[in-house]
Motif scaffolding. Structure first.
Motif, PDB file in Angstrom:
ATOM      1  N   ASP A 144     -27.097  24.537  59.671  1.00  0.00           N
ATOM      2  CA  ASP A 144     -26.941  23.159  59.207  1.00  0.00           C
ATOM      3  C   ASP A 144     -25.634  22.951  58.444  1.00  0.00           C
ATOM      4  O   ASP A 144     -25.007  21.907  58.548  1.00  0.00           O
ATOM      5  CB  ASP A 144     -28.122  22.772  58.316  1.00  0.00           C
ATOM      6  N   ARG A 194     -28.949  20.921  67.372  1.00  0.00           N
ATOM      7  CA  ARG A 194     -29.091  19.690  66.593  1.00  0.00           C
ATOM      8  C   ARG A 194     -28.474  18.501  67.331  1.00  0.00           C
ATOM      9  O   ARG A 194     -28.897  17.361  67.130  1.00  0.00           O
ATOM     10  CB  ARG A 194     -28.383  19.861  65.240  1.00  0.00           C
ATOM     11  N   THR A 200     -36.707  14.344  63.624  1.00  0.00           N
ATOM     12  CA  THR A 200     -36.770  15.035  62.344  1.00  0.00           C
ATOM     13  C   THR A 200     -38.191  15.107  61.833  1.00  0.00           C
ATOM     14  O   THR A 200     -39.076  14.465  62.354  1.00  0.00           O
ATOM     15  CB  THR A 200     -35.887  14.323  61.299  1.00  0.00           C
TER      16      THR A 200
END
Length: 200
Positions: A144, A194, A200
């Protein structure tokens, strides 16, 4: 651009149930064959082999220090989901061997099946904001923040763990085990994107 749709509580619950159950089934295959694996589960497996302690309690204990790190870096929700996933896997890993047995299971095929099953389990958890703790937390954080693929990060850790595996397992068993770990990480590296999966 519209915001991606968030998962519902029920969707998160089924993902944790599926991911933890399939991961536990993968561990049953792994330990039945006497194989090893990487990540935190691999560390727990090695400790289990070396001491004779059950995988479930060892896996749960090994993950405890990582929850603080997970909370600080990934937040309370991620940490709570991960704790539930680890606890469920630990319990199922103790329960399943009493209800599953294999008359015949080729080690090479078993390693590949373990890889596919465990990879799909981790994908389900990752996509719903959870992991199986330990290295998974670090791998997701690096993905991330730095864009590093979670699968490749875990593969690096696995290399160190597999070097240690030669101390408790014969070389051929370690080689077969590495095939399984490679399949796990390839499944994650190829499928956990992603930029492609935005819910989410």
């Amino acid at each position: 651009m519209t915001e991606p749709e968030k998962h519902t509580l029920i969707e998160d619950a089924q993902a944790i149930a599926y991911g933890s159950t399939m991961a536990a089934f993968g561990i049953v295959i792994l330990t039945h064959l006497g194989l090893v694996t990487g990540q935190t589960a691999g560390l727990a497996v090695l400790i289990s082999y070396a001491t004779g302690w059950g995988f479930g309690p060892v896996f749960f204990a090994v993950n405890l220090p990582f929850y603080i790190f997970g909370y600080l870096r990934m937040g309370a929700v991620f940490t709570a989901k991960t704790f539930l996933s680890v606890a469920l896997l630990s319990g199922l890993a103790m329960w399943m061997p009493q209800h599953i047995s294999f008359a015949t299971l080729n080690p090479w095929l078993g390693a590949v099946l373990f890889g596919f099953i465990s990879g799909s389990a981790l994908l389900a958890l990752f996509r719903h904001g959870a992991s199986l703790g330990g290295v998974g937390i670090v791998a997701l954080m690096l993905q991330d923040r730095l864009g590093w693929r979670a699968g490749w990060v875990q593969l690096g850790f696995d290399a160190v763990l597999f070097a240690a595996a030669f101390l408790v397992r014969d070389p051929m068993t370690v080689v077969i085990s590495f095939v399984g770990a490679l399949v796990v990480n390839l499944v994650i590296a190829i499928n956990h994107r992603r930029d492609r999966y935005i819910a989410t």
